[in-house]
Design a protein around this motif. Structure first.
Motif, short mmCIF file in Angstrom:
data_model
loop_
_atom_site.label_atom_id
_atom_site.label_comp_id
_atom_site.label_asym_id
_atom_site.label_seq_id
_atom_site.Cartn_x
_atom_site.Cartn_y
_atom_site.Cartn_z
N ALA A 54 -31.47 44.32 -20.34
CA ALA A 54 -32.28 45.42 -19.80
C ALA A 54 -31.93 45.71 -18.34
O ALA A 54 -32.48 46.66 -17.77
CB ALA A 54 -33.76 45.08 -19.92
N ASP A 57 -31.07 49.37 -17.21
CA ASP A 57 -32.24 50.26 -17.20
C ASP A 57 -33.18 49.93 -16.04
O ASP A 57 -33.76 50.83 -15.41
CB ASP A 57 -33.01 50.13 -18.52
N ILE A 58 -33.34 48.64 -15.75
CA ILE A 58 -34.19 48.23 -14.63
C ILE A 58 -33.61 48.74 -13.31
O ILE A 58 -34.33 49.21 -12.42
CB ILE A 58 -34.34 46.70 -14.61
N GLY A 177 -34.13 41.41 -26.43
CA GLY A 177 -33.97 42.31 -25.29
C GLY A 177 -33.28 43.60 -25.67
O GLY A 177 -33.66 44.69 -25.23
N THR A 181 -35.22 47.18 -25.46
CA THR A 181 -34.66 48.15 -24.52
C THR A 181 -34.20 49.42 -25.23
O THR A 181 -34.44 50.54 -24.75
CB THR A 181 -33.48 47.52 -23.75
N ASP A 182 -33.55 49.25 -26.38
CA ASP A 182 -33.04 50.41 -27.12
C ASP A 182 -34.16 51.20 -27.79
O ASP A 182 -34.13 52.44 -27.83
CB ASP A 182 -32.05 49.95 -28.19
N SER A 185 -38.69 50.41 -24.34
CA SER A 185 -38.48 50.53 -22.90
C SER A 185 -38.16 49.15 -22.35
O SER A 185 -38.55 48.13 -22.93
CB SER A 185 -39.74 51.08 -22.21
N TRP A 186 -37.47 49.12 -21.20
CA TRP A 186 -37.18 47.84 -20.57
C TRP A 186 -38.46 47.09 -20.21
O TRP A 186 -38.46 45.86 -20.13
CB TRP A 186 -36.34 48.06 -19.30
N ARG A 187 -39.57 47.81 -20.01
CA ARG A 187 -40.82 47.16 -19.62
C ARG A 187 -41.32 46.20 -20.71
O ARG A 187 -42.03 45.24 -20.42
CB ARG A 187 -41.89 48.21 -19.32
N VAL A 189 -39.62 44.05 -22.34
CA VAL A 189 -39.06 42.70 -22.27
C VAL A 189 -40.00 41.78 -21.50
O VAL A 189 -39.91 40.55 -21.58
CB VAL A 189 -37.65 42.69 -21.63
#
Length: 497
Positions: A54, A57-58, A177, A181-182, A185-187, A189
């Protein structure tokens, strides 16, 4: 010596199963107790890798610079590695069940805060909070396993599952992860830890037995010197990976770490209630098993680090596909750890089991040195299977050797040492291997074929450096085999102190 007393003693439940209020309480199923312990370990291990995929994206969402992005991982590593010994001692003095539950609660809150982060500093603070929670929960979880399951077949089988979760959790983190993420959202994780953690917290309160609160004191000088010393070493390794071994701050961190740890040993030699009883280090098999563990983990973390990049940057895999690519390793590791704990334990000496498993992993890493820009996934599949089988075979007797013969009062400290060596091994491995990779890549850049396209040149440079890093990973494992051969005595079973 400055100290804080913690002398109240909480008795262990009586054999009749009555709790503190005198009511009859049926003992919890060992299966449920083990489920709580394994769920905690999965969260702690998974969180070290689930954030990896992630990171792009972060970086975009919270405006991290490329140089600062690694601190999303390092903020967790530093606090987790630096506070492990203190967390282990807290479990011994305050009670492991209480310390375990407090650690899980901190982990949940920090994960929730991190998921809502609106700035880089906000996220780094949350990651540090996760490290604090993990440092309290992880040693207590392993200590509970050591005290709940008697030495011999019962403990070996529990350690087989613990090993599968500890090592396989890294690969599971990559898969989870990538999916989160895909797909969301990265949030997530970070958010994903909240429902899992609440489940562990609720079930843990219901089934974990009350443990003794051993009389003793918090050795604050020992706690500070060990925590700051460990933190300095971890920071030194982290800094070396990004700024080189000759960097002033890298060298300063190592010097400070060594000085503080020498002060820690001196303090423990004279403390009435040391944070880490030094007699745990005098057992030859136990100390050798912990050093072997660090060497083995150093090679494994490096493999994950570079193979993940190879799959994404050279083969063009998505984050999710990259995580799925590691599933054969996870499956092989789980199967081997169960076979090791159920069958090999009673038929093969622990020393041969450890050496044979690590040798299989070393062969897998040596095969990875043959990767090229034109390699495909099938070319690395055999390596993944060998590494999975080797790790699953070796880690069960390694963990059993590190905990064999430990008195119940010292189970937390011994468990803390196991976690510390695993954390240091992983950090050391990545730092050393990244340095080797950087040096080899620069050499490759000086000898590029000018007829290659820019993409081909980038792939060639990366693969050349990664091949040298895989070779160094194999050397870590060969050193581990040498340690086992020379230093570890070979009882028929790892059940004696």
């Amino acid at each position: 010596m400055t100290s804080v007393s913690a002398t109240e003693t909480r008795p262990t439940p009586a054999p009749n199963g009555r709790d503190r209020s005198g009511r009859t309480r049926r003992p919890a199923s060992p299966t449920l107790i083990l489920l709580v312990i394994l769920s905690c370990q999965l969260m702690v291990v998974l969180d070290a890798t689930i954030v990896n995929v992630a990171l792009p994206d972060i970086q975009t969402a919270l405006h991290f610079s490329p140089e600062n992005l690694s601190w999303v991982l390092n903020a967790y590593t530093l606090t987790f590695g630096g506070l492990l010994l203190l967390g282990a001692r807290a479990g011994d003095i305050l009670g492991r069940r209480r310390t375990f539950l407090v650690g899980i609660a901190i982990f949940i809150v920090a994960s929730l805060i991190g998921g809502f982060a609106t700035s880089g500093g906000f996220l780094l603070a949350a990651r540090a909070g996760q490290g604090i929670g993990g440092a309290l929960a992880a040693p207590s979880a392993l200590a509970l396993l050591a005290t709940m399951f008697a030495e011999g077949r019962e403990r070996i089988r529990a350690l087989g599952l613990y090993t599968a979760v500890s090592i396989g959790g890294s690969a599971v983190g990559l898969v989870a992860g990538g999916m989160l993420t895909d797909w969301v959202s990265w949030r997530w994780v970070l958010f994903v830890n909240v429902p899992i953690g609440i489940g562990v917290l609720v079930l843990g309160r219901a089934v974990l037995p009350e443990t003794d609160r051993h009389q003793g004191r918090f050795d604050m000088i020992g706690a500070l010197t060990s925590t700051l010393g460990m933190g300095s070493l971890v920071y030194g390794f982290v800094r070396a990976a990004t700024d080189g071994w000759g960097d002033v701050f890298t060298l300063g961190a190592f010097v400070a770490g060594v000085v503080l740890l020498i002060a820690f040993i001196y303090t423990e030699m004279h403390a009435s209630s040391p944070i880490t009883p030094l007699h745990l280090l005098t057992n030859r098999n136990r100390s050798s098993a912990n050093i072997t563990r660090a060497l083995l983990v150093a090679g494994m973390f490096g493999m994950f680090f570079f193979l993940t990049q190879f799959l994404q940057d050279v083969l063009g895999y998505s984050p999710l596909k990259t995580g799925v690519a590691f599933l054969p390793l996870t499956a092989a590791l789980f199967a081997a750890s169960q076979f090791s704990s159920r069958y090999l334990h009673n038929r093969v000496g622990a020393k041969l089991q450890m050496a044979g498993g690590i040798a299989a992993s070393a062969v897998g890493l040596l095969l990875l040195t043959r990767l090229s820009e034109g390699s495909s996934y099938p070319a690395m599949l055999l390596s993944l299977l060998l590494v999975g089988v080797g790790n699953g075979t070796a880690f069960v007797p390694l963990t059993a050797t590190a905990l064999a013969g430990v008195a119940p009062a010292d189970a937390g400290a011994a468990s803390g040492l196991v976690n510390v060596m695993q954390q240091l091994g992983g950090t050391l491995g990545v730092a050393v291997l990244v340095t080797i990779f950087g040096s080899s890549s620069r050499h490759a850049e000086r000898h590029l074929d000018l007829g290659m396209s820019a993409v081909q040149q980038a792939h060639h440079v990366f693969v050349y450096g990664a091949d040298r890093a895989f070779l160094a990973s194999a050397i870590f494992l060969i050193a581990a085999i040498a340690m086992i051969t020379v230093a570890i005595r070979s009882p028929r079973r790892v059940t004696a102190g």
